[in-house]
Design a protein around this motif. Sequence first.
Motif, PDB file in Angstrom:
ATOM      1  N   ALA A  18      16.439  37.251 -61.855  1.00 17.22           N
ATOM      2  CA  ALA A  18      16.341  35.980 -61.138  1.00 17.22           C
ATOM      3  C   ALA A  18      16.850  36.130 -59.702  1.00 17.22           C
ATOM      4  O   ALA A  18      16.242  35.596 -58.762  1.00 17.22           O
ATOM      5  N   TRP A  19      17.949  36.863 -59.512  1.00 22.29           N
ATOM      6  CA  TRP A  19      18.509  37.078 -58.176  1.00 22.29           C
ATOM      7  C   TRP A  19      17.483  37.782 -57.303  1.00 22.29           C
ATOM      8  O   TRP A  19      17.265  37.400 -56.148  1.00 22.29           O
ATOM      9  N   LEU A  20      16.844  38.827 -57.846  1.00 23.22           N
ATOM     10  CA  LEU A  20      15.831  39.563 -57.093  1.00 23.22           C
ATOM     11  C   LEU A  20      14.630  38.686 -56.765  1.00 23.22           C
ATOM     12  O   LEU A  20      14.133  38.695 -55.641  1.00 23.22           O
ATOM     13  N   ARG A  21      14.171  37.912 -57.735  1.00 21.97           N
ATOM     14  CA  ARG A  21      13.018  37.031 -57.508  1.00 21.97           C
ATOM     15  C   ARG A  21      13.327  35.982 -56.450  1.00 21.97           C
ATOM     16  O   ARG A  21      12.473  35.661 -55.618  1.00 21.97           O
ATOM     17  N   ASP A  22      14.539  35.463 -56.471  1.00 24.11           N
ATOM     18  CA  ASP A  22      14.946  34.466 -55.471  1.00 24.11           C
ATOM     19  C   ASP A  22      14.938  35.041 -54.053  1.00 24.11           C
ATOM     20  O   ASP A  22      14.868  34.303 -53.083  1.00 24.11           O
ATOM     21  N   ARG A  23      15.025  36.358 -53.967  1.00 23.82           N
ATOM     22  CA  ARG A  23      15.060  37.021 -52.660  1.00 23.82           C
ATOM     23  C   ARG A  23      13.746  37.711 -52.314  1.00 23.82           C
ATOM     24  O   ARG A  23      13.708  38.593 -51.481  1.00 23.82           O
ATOM     25  N   GLY A  24      12.675  37.287 -52.973  1.00 26.74           N
ATOM     26  CA  GLY A  24      11.351  37.749 -52.595  1.00 26.74           C
ATOM     27  C   GLY A  24      10.772  38.898 -53.394  1.00 26.74           C
ATOM     28  O   GLY A  24       9.647  39.310 -53.154  1.00 26.74           O
ATOM     29  N   PHE A  25      11.504  39.428 -54.341  1.00 30.82           N
ATOM     30  CA  PHE A  25      10.983  40.499 -55.190  1.00 30.82           C
ATOM     31  C   PHE A  25      10.305  39.878 -56.413  1.00 30.82           C
ATOM     32  O   PHE A  25      10.708  40.090 -57.550  1.00 30.82           O
ATOM     33  N   SER A  26       9.255  39.121 -56.147  1.00 30.64           N
ATOM     34  CA  SER A  26       8.651  38.281 -57.185  1.00 30.64           C
ATOM     35  C   SER A  26       7.885  39.051 -58.252  1.00 30.64           C
ATOM     36  O   SER A  26       7.690  38.550 -59.348  1.00 30.64           O
ATOM     37  N   ASP A  27       7.464  40.271 -57.960  1.00 30.51           N
ATOM     38  CA  ASP A  27       6.656  41.017 -58.916  1.00 30.51           C
ATOM     39  C   ASP A  27       7.473  41.850 -59.902  1.00 30.51           C
ATOM     40  O   ASP A  27       6.900  42.543 -60.731  1.00 30.51           O
ATOM     41  N   ILE A  28       8.777  41.797 -59.807  1.00 31.30           N
ATOM     42  CA  ILE A  28       9.595  42.605 -60.704  1.00 31.30           C
ATOM     43  C   ILE A  28       9.602  41.977 -62.096  1.00 31.30           C
ATOM     44  O   ILE A  28       9.993  40.828 -62.262  1.00 31.30           O
ATOM     45  N   ALA A  29       9.181  42.762 -63.066  1.00 27.61           N
ATOM     46  CA  ALA A  29       9.157  42.287 -64.441  1.00 27.61           C
ATOM     47  C   ALA A  29      10.555  42.393 -65.040  1.00 27.61           C
ATOM     48  O   ALA A  29      11.298  43.338 -64.755  1.00 27.61           O
ATOM     49  N   GLU A  30      10.889  41.419 -65.868  1.00 28.93           N
ATOM     50  CA  GLU A  30      12.191  41.430 -66.514  1.00 28.93           C
ATOM     51  C   GLU A  30      12.380  42.714 -67.316  1.00 28.93           C
ATOM     52  O   GLU A  30      13.461  43.300 -67.333  1.00 28.93           O
ATOM     53  N   GLY A  31      11.313  43.177 -67.959  1.00 28.97           N
ATOM     54  CA  GLY A  31      11.385  44.401 -68.751  1.00 28.97           C
ATOM     55  C   GLY A  31      11.750  45.619 -67.919  1.00 28.97           C
ATOM     56  O   GLY A  31      12.421  46.540 -68.402  1.00 28.97           O
ATOM     57  N   THR A  32      11.328  45.628 -66.667  1.00 27.61           N
ATOM     58  CA  THR A  32      11.663  46.731 -65.756  1.00 27.61           C
ATOM     59  C   THR A  32      13.165  46.787 -65.537  1.00 27.61           C
ATOM     60  O   THR A  32      13.776  47.860 -65.553  1.00 27.61           O
ATOM     61  N   ILE A  33      13.771  45.628 -65.346  1.00 25.12           N
ATOM     62  CA  ILE A  33      15.221  45.562 -65.119  1.00 25.12           C
ATOM     63  C   ILE A  33      15.969  45.975 -66.378  1.00 25.12           C
ATOM     64  O   ILE A  33      16.933  46.736 -66.314  1.00 25.12           O
ATOM     65  N   TYR A  34      15.511  45.496 -67.548  1.00 25.35           N
ATOM     66  CA  TYR A  34      16.195  45.868 -68.787  1.00 25.35           C
ATOM     67  C   TYR A  34      16.116  47.369 -69.040  1.00 25.35           C
ATOM     68  O   TYR A  34      17.103  47.993 -69.440  1.00 25.35           O
ATOM     69  N   ALA A  35      14.965  47.981 -68.781  1.00 31.79           N
ATOM     70  CA  ALA A  35      14.824  49.430 -68.960  1.00 31.79           C
ATOM     71  C   ALA A  35      15.759  50.176 -67.999  1.00 31.79           C
ATOM     72  O   ALA A  35      16.396  51.167 -68.379  1.00 31.79           O
ATOM     73  N   LEU A  36      15.850  49.696 -66.770  1.00 38.65           N
ATOM     74  CA  LEU A  36      16.733  50.310 -65.786  1.00 38.65           C
ATOM     75  C   LEU A  36      18.195  50.169 -66.222  1.00 38.65           C
ATOM     76  O   LEU A  36      18.972  51.122 -66.108  1.00 38.65           O
ATOM     77  N   LEU A  37      18.567  49.008 -66.753  1.00 38.71           N
ATOM     78  CA  LEU A  37      19.942  48.800 -67.204  1.00 38.71           C
ATOM     79  C   LEU A  37      20.295  49.734 -68.356  1.00 38.71           C
ATOM     80  O   LEU A  37      21.422  50.239 -68.426  1.00 38.71           O
ATOM     81  N   VAL A  38      19.348  49.994 -69.241  1.00 36.36           N
ATOM     82  CA  VAL A  38      19.575  50.954 -70.326  1.00 36.36           C
ATOM     83  C   VAL A  38      19.856  52.337 -69.731  1.00 36.36           C
ATOM     84  O   VAL A  38      20.790  53.028 -70.141  1.00 36.36           O
ATOM     85  N   ARG A  39      19.068  52.731 -68.723  1.00 35.48           N
ATOM     86  CA  ARG A  39      19.256  54.045 -68.092  1.00 35.48           C
ATOM     87  C   ARG A  39      20.615  54.153 -67.407  1.00 35.48           C
ATOM     88  O   ARG A  39      21.306  55.162 -67.549  1.00 35.48           O
ATOM     89  N   VAL A  40      21.000  53.123 -66.634  1.00 31.05           N
ATOM     90  CA  VAL A  40      22.289  53.230 -65.923  1.00 31.05           C
ATOM     91  C   VAL A  40      23.457  53.177 -66.914  1.00 31.05           C
ATOM     92  O   VAL A  40      24.489  53.801 -66.669  1.00 31.05           O
TER      93      VAL A  40
END
Length: 115
Positions: free
Chosen positions: A33-55
């Motif tokens: 939501a923070w990213l989308r509010d700042r113009g990164f509207s195409d980021i899928a929630e699943g992309t963030i969750y996959a990245l969080l698993v990696r980090v």
Amino acid sequence: MGNQMTEMLKGTLEGIVLAILARRSAYGYEITAWLRDRGFSDIAEGTIYALLVRVEQRGFVDVEKVPSEKGPPRKVYSLNAKGRDQLAEFWRTWSVLTDRIEQLRHNGNQHDQGA
């Protein structure tokens, strides 16, 4: 966002998420939501969750399960010391890369002049 922006973002998204977590702890949807509010509207929630698993697997974040009003507990991510080191490396690399790109941008015509 265009395809080129999406491709560039893939290479920097981990650093962006670590930078967000350096400011405050958050769960996956909050980051999206923070990213989308700042113009990164195409980021899928699943992309963030996959990245969080990696980090998390790489040991850059600490995770706390926090009860949720609806559904299962949320995983709240906090940047730890290893994550702060990784973020510092990201910013160093970012600075070198952007400096070199700016040099190309501003000196691009010199190639035609034999430089």
